[in-house]
Enzyme design. Structure first.
Site, PDB file in Angstrom:
ATOM      1  N   ALA A 278       0.814  -1.229   0.000  1.00 26.56           N
ATOM      2  CA  ALA A 278       0.000   0.000   0.000  1.00 26.56           C
ATOM      3  C   ALA A 278       0.843   1.273   0.000  1.00 26.56           C
ATOM      4  O   ALA A 278       0.399   2.316  -0.473  1.00 26.56           O
ATOM      5  CB  ALA A 278      -0.941  -0.014   1.205  1.00 26.56           C
TER       6      ALA A 278
ATOM      7  N   HIS B  78       3.653   1.763  -1.741  1.00 24.12           N
ATOM      8  CA  HIS B  78       3.955   2.067  -3.147  1.00 24.12           C
ATOM      9  C   HIS B  78       2.720   2.631  -3.845  1.00 24.12           C
ATOM     10  O   HIS B  78       2.810   3.580  -4.626  1.00 24.12           O
ATOM     11  CB  HIS B  78       4.352   0.790  -3.900  1.00 24.12           C
TER      12      HIS B  78
ATOM     13  N   LYS C 298       9.316   8.269   2.201  1.00 20.76           N
ATOM     14  CA  LYS C 298      10.116   8.826   3.295  1.00 20.76           C
ATOM     15  C   LYS C 298      10.608   7.756   4.255  1.00 20.76           C
ATOM     16  O   LYS C 298      11.410   8.029   5.137  1.00 20.76           O
ATOM     17  CB  LYS C 298       9.265   9.817   4.090  1.00 20.76           C
ATOM     18  N   LYS C 299      10.086   6.535   4.131  1.00 21.54           N
ATOM     19  CA  LYS C 299      10.574   5.480   5.029  1.00 21.54           C
ATOM     20  C   LYS C 299      12.078   5.283   4.815  1.00 21.54           C
ATOM     21  O   LYS C 299      12.823   5.071   5.751  1.00 21.54           O
ATOM     22  CB  LYS C 299       9.837   4.161   4.798  1.00 21.54           C
TER      23      LYS C 299
ATOM     24  N   VAL D 188       3.535   4.777   4.853  1.00 26.95           N
ATOM     25  CA  VAL D 188       2.222   4.178   5.112  1.00 26.95           C
ATOM     26  C   VAL D 188       2.423   3.058   6.133  1.00 26.95           C
ATOM     27  O   VAL D 188       3.389   2.296   6.056  1.00 26.95           O
ATOM     28  CB  VAL D 188       1.605   3.625   3.793  1.00 26.95           C
TER      29      VAL D 188
ATOM     30  N   LEU E 254       4.992  -0.079   6.410  1.00 27.97           N
ATOM     31  CA  LEU E 254       4.897  -1.114   5.376  1.00 27.97           C
ATOM     32  C   LEU E 254       6.229  -1.208   4.637  1.00 27.97           C
ATOM     33  O   LEU E 254       6.864  -0.195   4.346  1.00 27.97           O
ATOM     34  CB  LEU E 254       3.767  -0.798   4.395  1.00 27.97           C
TER      35      LEU E 254
ATOM     36  N   SER F 143       8.450  -4.111   1.797  1.00 25.70           N
ATOM     37  CA  SER F 143       8.448  -5.391   1.075  1.00 25.70           C
ATOM     38  C   SER F 143       9.076  -6.485   1.927  1.00 25.70           C
ATOM     39  O   SER F 143       8.767  -7.659   1.779  1.00 25.70           O
ATOM     40  CB  SER F 143       9.234  -5.260  -0.226  1.00 25.70           C
ATOM     41  N   ARG F 144       9.965  -6.098   2.835  1.00 27.57           N
ATOM     42  CA  ARG F 144      10.654  -7.123   3.632  1.00 27.57           C
ATOM     43  C   ARG F 144       9.830  -7.593   4.836  1.00 27.57           C
ATOM     44  O   ARG F 144      10.221  -8.553   5.502  1.00 27.57           O
ATOM     45  CB  ARG F 144      12.020  -6.600   4.075  1.00 27.57           C
TER      46      ARG F 144
END
Ligand code: PAF
Length: 278
Positions: free
Chosen positions: A35, A37, A148-149, A176, A184, A186-187
């Site tokens: 979410a 992305h 920004k993560k 997010v 959130l 991907s890993r």
């Protein structure tokens, strides 16, 4: 959504977009979309007439012992999400498309590439900056979006665009989070159910540090050391928790304003990153 792996074909499709007088927003990714992305893709639509995404797992930014081979490739599911988010063009090159010869010319970021993430992942930001520079040359967007993560990545790329005078506006998308606060990533898919239940502690730790700083505690080293020890006592292996200046990610002192707390810590196999601005 039109999907291209061939650079010349993508360039000619995007030349038509420009001839029509339409502007282009670009959001590069390594796939395995979530979410976060998709929120970037939706934001991209607010910044330009046409949205281009890319999916490319960039070998250059992975260290020899990192998860390049294991990195989840979920192309079909990614395409469905991108289509639903209104992405018009997807660039999904193979390694041969993007690196037809060994990449001996590279973008070497300055000192910032050796701090924090760079200290734990030597060569990482050189790999990121090099691939993003190549993607920018291919897509030639008006606007590019990054989450920004990955706070340090955003800064490296902003500075690169500024110093190379690329006519591209860089937009940072807010992180997010899941309902329990976990950023959130991907890993996150690598987390076991027990680790997933533990994972929100990272964000909570950063919130506690922010609260302490706002309440007047300026002993940043002690704050971060205690936070790191606390995380590690719950099964984490913390690489760093640090209070930095937002403007250059240099170590913050009590007189600095506009701070960010950045952290990276391993929980089982995955290494989770998070940050919070103060
Ligand atoms: O943030 C990422 O997913 C990657 O580092 C990027 C910017 C797509 C470059 O490979």
């Amino acid at each position: 959504m039109e999907i291209y792996s061939n650079i010349a074909e993508l360039r000619s499709a995007l030349a038509k977009v420009r001839q029509e007088g339409r502007t282009i927003a670009f959001a590069p990714t390594m796939g395995n979309l979530h979410a976060g992305h998709i929120s970037l893709m939706r934001q991209a639509r607010e910044h330009a007439d046409c949205v281009v995404a890319s999916i490319f797992v960039n070998r250059l930014q992975f260290g020899p012992n990192e998860d390049f081979d294991k990195y989840p490739r979920t192309f079909d599911a990614d395409c469905t999400q991108l289509r639903d988010a209104g992405v018009e063009f997807l660039f999904a090159p193979t390694e041969i498309d993007l690196y037809p010869q060994p990449q001996t010319y590279v973008v070497e970021p300055p000192e910032i590439q050796f701090l924090l993430e760079g200290e734990c992942r030597p060569g990482h930001f050189r790999g990121v900056a090099t691939v993003v520079m190549k993607l920018f040359q291919i897509v030639q967007p008006d606007v590019a979006l990054f989450g920004k993560k990955d706070y340090q990545q955003l800064m490296v790329l902003r500075n690169m665009v500024s110093q190379f005078m690329l006519p591209i506006k860089i937009v940072g998308g807010e992180t997010v989070r899941a309902d329990d606060g976990l950023a959130l990533s991907s890993r996150n898919g690598y987390l076991s159910p027990e680790e997933r239940a533990e994972a929100p502690r990272l964000q909570q730790t950063l919130k506690n540090i922010r609260q302490a700083v706002l309440s007047g505690n300026h002993d940043y080293d002690a704050l971060c050391r205690m936070a790191s020890e606390n995380l590690d006592s719950h099964g984490w292996k913390t690489d760093y928790i640090s209070i930095r200046r937002q403007q250059d990610l240099g170590p913050a002192s009590a007189s600095d304003t506009d701070l960010v707390v950045v952290a990276a810590s391993k929980l089982g196999t995955p290494r989770l990153l998070d940050n919070i601005e103060i």
